[in-house]
Design a protein around this motif. Structure first.
Motif, PDB file in Angstrom:
ATOM      1  N   PRO A   1       0.739  -1.285  -0.136  1.00 35.37           N
ATOM      2  CA  PRO A   1      -0.012   0.217  -0.031  1.00 35.37           C
ATOM      3  C   PRO A   1       0.873   1.339   0.000  1.00 35.37           C
ATOM      4  N   ASP A   2       0.138   2.426  -0.745  1.00 32.09           N
ATOM      5  CA  ASP A   2       1.121   3.654  -0.845  1.00 32.09           C
ATOM      6  C   ASP A   2       1.405   4.343   0.424  1.00 32.09           C
ATOM      7  N   GLU A   3       0.739   3.985   1.467  1.00 32.21           N
ATOM      8  CA  GLU A   3       0.772   4.610   2.804  1.00 32.21           C
ATOM      9  C   GLU A   3       2.073   4.225   3.468  1.00 32.21           C
ATOM     10  N   GLY A   4       2.563   2.903   2.994  1.00 34.03           N
ATOM     11  CA  GLY A   4       3.709   2.425   3.617  1.00 34.03           C
ATOM     12  C   GLY A   4       3.420   0.928   4.291  1.00 34.03           C
ATOM     13  N   VAL A   5       4.422   0.339   4.533  1.00 34.81           N
ATOM     14  CA  VAL A   5       4.665  -1.051   5.329  1.00 34.81           C
ATOM     15  C   VAL A   5       5.473  -0.950   6.565  1.00 34.81           C
ATOM     16  N   ASN A   6       5.302  -2.230   6.837  1.00 32.21           N
ATOM     17  CA  ASN A   6       6.377  -2.515   7.893  1.00 32.21           C
ATOM     18  C   ASN A   6       7.293  -3.364   7.491  1.00 32.21           C
ATOM     19  N   GLU A   7       9.006  -3.001   7.551  1.00 39.91           N
ATOM     20  CA  GLU A   7       9.943  -3.958   7.090  1.00 39.91           C
ATOM     21  C   GLU A   7      10.450  -4.655   8.187  1.00 39.91           C
ATOM     22  N   PHE A   8      10.481  -5.890   8.101  1.00 39.06           N
ATOM     23  CA  PHE A   8      10.726  -6.561   9.657  1.00 39.06           C
ATOM     24  C   PHE A   8      12.151  -7.514   9.313  1.00 39.06           C
ATOM     25  N   PHE A   9      12.709  -7.687  10.427  1.00 40.15           N
ATOM     26  CA  PHE A   9      13.800  -8.635  10.607  1.00 40.15           C
ATOM     27  C   PHE A   9      13.651  -9.719  11.781  1.00 40.15           C
ATOM     28  N   ASP A  10      13.555 -10.998  11.293  1.00 35.00           N
ATOM     29  CA  ASP A  10      13.844 -12.180  12.373  1.00 35.00           C
ATOM     30  C   ASP A  10      15.254 -12.342  12.632  1.00 35.00           C
ATOM     31  N   ALA A  11      15.550 -12.834  13.885  1.00 28.64           N
ATOM     32  CA  ALA A  11      16.716 -13.302  14.063  1.00 28.64           C
ATOM     33  C   ALA A  11      16.838 -14.376  15.126  1.00 28.64           C
ATOM     34  N   PHE A  12      17.917 -15.106  15.152  1.00 33.26           N
ATOM     35  CA  PHE A  12      18.058 -16.299  16.203  1.00 33.26           C
ATOM     36  C   PHE A  12      18.881 -15.650  17.455  1.00 33.26           C
ATOM     37  N   CYS A  13      18.506 -15.846  18.442  1.00 35.30           N
ATOM     38  CA  CYS A  13      19.312 -15.415  19.773  1.00 35.30           C
ATOM     39  C   CYS A  13      18.962 -16.274  20.784  1.00 35.30           C
ATOM     40  N   ILE A  14      19.688 -16.037  21.796  1.00 39.59           N
ATOM     41  CA  ILE A  14      19.823 -16.930  22.951  1.00 39.59           C
ATOM     42  C   ILE A  14      19.131 -16.562  24.217  1.00 39.59           C
ATOM     43  N   PRO A  15      18.368 -16.952  24.689  1.00 37.43           N
ATOM     44  CA  PRO A  15      17.742 -16.004  26.043  1.00 37.43           C
ATOM     45  C   PRO A  15      18.591 -16.623  27.274  1.00 37.43           C
ATOM     46  N   LYS A  16      18.649 -15.787  28.293  1.00 35.31           N
ATOM     47  CA  LYS A  16      19.006 -16.163  29.439  1.00 35.31           C
ATOM     48  C   LYS A  16      18.799 -17.428  30.233  1.00 35.31           C
ATOM     49  N   CYS A  17      17.852 -17.755  29.941  1.00 28.05           N
ATOM     50  CA  CYS A  17      17.106 -19.075  30.441  1.00 28.05           C
ATOM     51  C   CYS A  17      17.750 -20.419  29.856  1.00 28.05           C
ATOM     52  N   SER A  18      18.538 -20.189  28.803  1.00 24.70           N
ATOM     53  CA  SER A  18      19.076 -21.251  28.010  1.00 24.70           C
ATOM     54  C   SER A  18      19.920 -22.142  29.081  1.00 24.70           C
ATOM     55  N   GLN A  19      19.494 -23.596  29.040  1.00 26.54           N
ATOM     56  CA  GLN A  19      20.332 -24.421  29.605  1.00 26.54           C
ATOM     57  C   GLN A  19      21.546 -25.273  28.616  1.00 26.54           C
ATOM     58  N   ASN A  20      21.487 -24.891  27.333  1.00 30.26           N
ATOM     59  CA  ASN A  20      22.355 -25.787  26.354  1.00 30.26           C
ATOM     60  C   ASN A  20      22.781 -24.593  25.498  1.00 30.26           C
ATOM     61  N   LYS A  21      23.604 -23.582  26.051  1.00 32.07           N
ATOM     62  CA  LYS A  21      24.064 -22.564  24.940  1.00 32.07           C
ATOM     63  C   LYS A  21      25.003 -23.002  23.904  1.00 32.07           C
ATOM     64  N   LYS A  22      25.811 -23.930  24.122  1.00 33.93           N
ATOM     65  CA  LYS A  22      26.608 -24.810  22.970  1.00 33.93           C
ATOM     66  C   LYS A  22      25.632 -25.339  21.944  1.00 33.93           C
ATOM     67  N   GLY A  23      24.786 -26.076  22.279  1.00 32.03           N
ATOM     68  CA  GLY A  23      23.549 -26.632  21.454  1.00 32.03           C
ATOM     69  C   GLY A  23      22.818 -25.695  20.699  1.00 32.03           C
ATOM     70  N   ALA A  24      22.754 -24.499  21.241  1.00 36.38           N
ATOM     71  CA  ALA A  24      21.883 -23.259  20.536  1.00 36.38           C
ATOM     72  C   ALA A  24      22.752 -22.780  19.595  1.00 36.38           C
ATOM     73  N   GLU A  25      24.005 -22.505  19.902  1.00 37.92           N
ATOM     74  CA  GLU A  25      24.870 -21.831  18.835  1.00 37.92           C
ATOM     75  C   GLU A  25      25.060 -22.966  17.664  1.00 37.92           C
ATOM     76  N   ALA A  26      24.998 -24.312  17.800  1.00 36.23           N
ATOM     77  CA  ALA A  26      25.183 -25.234  16.876  1.00 36.23           C
ATOM     78  C   ALA A  26      23.987 -25.192  15.957  1.00 36.23           C
ATOM     79  N   PHE A  27      22.731 -25.046  16.709  1.00 34.16           N
ATOM     80  CA  PHE A  27      21.578 -24.995  15.890  1.00 34.16           C
ATOM     81  C   PHE A  27      21.533 -23.799  15.015  1.00 34.16           C
ATOM     82  N   ILE A  28      21.886 -22.701  15.448  1.00 33.59           N
ATOM     83  CA  ILE A  28      21.765 -21.284  14.787  1.00 33.59           C
ATOM     84  C   ILE A  28      22.769 -21.744  13.776  1.00 33.59           C
ATOM     85  N   ASN A  29      24.026 -22.131  13.936  1.00 38.97           N
ATOM     86  CA  ASN A  29      25.020 -22.462  12.806  1.00 38.97           C
ATOM     87  C   ASN A  29      24.347 -23.123  11.609  1.00 38.97           C
TER      88      ASN A  29
END
Length: 418
Positions: free
Chosen positions: A272-300
């Motif tokens: 639409p002429d009035e404009g739209v939202n441009e968005f970005f979704d990204a992987f990140c690791i919350p502080k509640c994570s119990q497996n950071k190494k596994g999380a980084e492997a999954f992201i990779n």
């Protein structure tokens, strides 16, 4: 003997011809080096809890890979994969505690909020070598300018989707979503930020305004929409409903439009002429994570060329991974919705101050419940008017009652006097 030698030579010839094919067919997706890399991470028997959008990862359908199964095969880890419907739902789950997610994939403004509230862990990019595939234009984005917490996963824009059988004139404005001729035929975002953005665009507002009056005006416009067309507020259900051909319009994301037209070629889209939202979704690791190494492997893993390609083929969103976006074999290559030639007018979402977030939530609840609708206000005025009339009647009755008592008292006094 000659026949035996001839047969033996034939066998050896066939083996020599086919041996390269056998070698290359060793694994359908990954090289020996890649397989060895994931095997060496020592993740066997561990669990990686992934919290992602619905319909956002290749699941083995349509001849594409099952990304979760392939990650489990390569690492020996178990993936506990669950979905969220909106950034706000995801945030509520995290802030509520009692959960342990290792990988999340929120959108830009929510990432900014999570960083501001110190809810994310910094990434060790030495465990994410596939960052080399991410285009520079998708690094150090506004929500993570120092590139500490995120790896861009997908990007896109909101679009207006329409049914050509029900809409005869190609739309160019969000205003059609207020047209009474489409009453009960409009599907609207069921999340406050995207819904408000449409009204804000029509009012020519900053999507990140900190002026409370702006949000109230946008809410009033959304309330008028509810009165005019009675929109259905949905998220992932939009696929079935628009593909069925029952609805005239839907607000959703460009990538999802490309998926919908595969099942309903009568659908069209516009920015639409009035404009739209441009968005970005990204992987990140919350502080509640119990497996950071596994999380980084999954992201990779999600940015392995074969995985990123099949995932883009499944979800139909623009990929920040160069091996996908530059691949002419991609189904999305040249897509006007995914990679538009003319970049549409757009704004990004940023984190909002707490008072605006609270106001937004309150207004959104009132919009959906109908409290802000003109019909509701008319009803309230009728109730107030009726209440005022009743109250006035009671007061008049009390006054007459008091006056009557006083009159009778005077008459009694006069009677006693005589």
């Amino acid at each position: 003997m000659k026949k035996l030698l001839s047969l033996l030579c034939s066998v050896l010839l066939v083996i020599s011809v086919l041996s390269p094919a056998f070698a290359s067919a060793k694994d359908k997706y990954f090289s020996d080096e890649t397989i060895e890399y994931y095997k060496s991470l020592g993740l066997e028997g561990t669990t990686v809890n992934v919290y992602n959008w619905g319909e956002y990862i290749a699941d083995g359908s349509d001849g594409l890979m099952d990304a979760v199964t392939e990650f489990e095969r390569l690492t020996g880890a178990n993936v506990n994969y669950t979905n969220f419907e909106s950034n706000e739902n995801m945030y509520s789950k995290l802030i509520g505690g009692g959960v342990s997610y290792d990988v999340i994939a929120p959108s830009d403004y929510m990432i900014e909020r999570l960083i501001d509230e110190n809810m994310l862990l910094e990434l060790d990019y030495s465990n994410i070598p596939n960052m080399k595939y991410i285009s520079d234009s998708y690094k150090k984005l506004f929500f993570d300018s120092e590139q500490k917490y995120t790896v861009c996963f997908n990007t896109g824009r909101t679009v207006l989707i329409y049914n050509k059988k029900l809409v005869k004139t190609e739309p160019h404005s969000w205003s059609v979503l207020w047209d009474e001729q489409y009453k009960n035929k409009v599907l609207m975002f069921n999340n406050s930020r995207d819904a408000f953005a449409i009204a804000q665009a029509m009012l020519n507002q900053d999507l990140n305004s900190t002026n409370e009056a702006d949000w109230v005006k946008a809410a009033e416009l959304l309330a008028k929409q509810k009165d005019s067309v009675n929109p259905v507020y949905i998220m992932d259900e939009v696929f079935n409903l628009m593909e069925s051909g029952e609805y005239a319009f839907a607000t959703y994301y460009a990538g999802d439009y490309e998926l919908m037209i595969e099942n309903n070629p009568d659908l069209g889209f516009c920015f639409p002429d009035e404009g739209v939202n441009e968005f970005f979704d990204a992987f990140c690791i919350p502080k509640c994570s119990q497996n950071k190494k596994g999380a980084e492997a999954f992201i990779n893993f999600m940015h392995e060329p074969a995985v990123a390609f099949d995932n883009a083929e499944y979800i139909y969103y623009a990929s920040p991974n160069k091996t996908v976006s530059e691949n002419e074999e991609s189904s999305l290559y040249g897509s006007k919705a995914i990679y538009p030639e003319k970049i549409p007018k757009s704004q990004v979402f940023k984190n909002l101050p707490q008072n605006i977030l609270e106001l937004q939530n309150t207004l959104w609840s009132e919009i959906k419940s109908g409290k802000l609708s003109s019909n509701s206000k008319k009803q309230e005025r009728k109730i107030y008017t009726a209440s005022a009339i009743i109250a006035l009647s009671v007061i008049i009755i009390l006054i007459f009652s008091i006056m009557n008592k006083k009159r009778k008292s005077k008459e009694q006094d006069l009677s006693d006097l005589y």
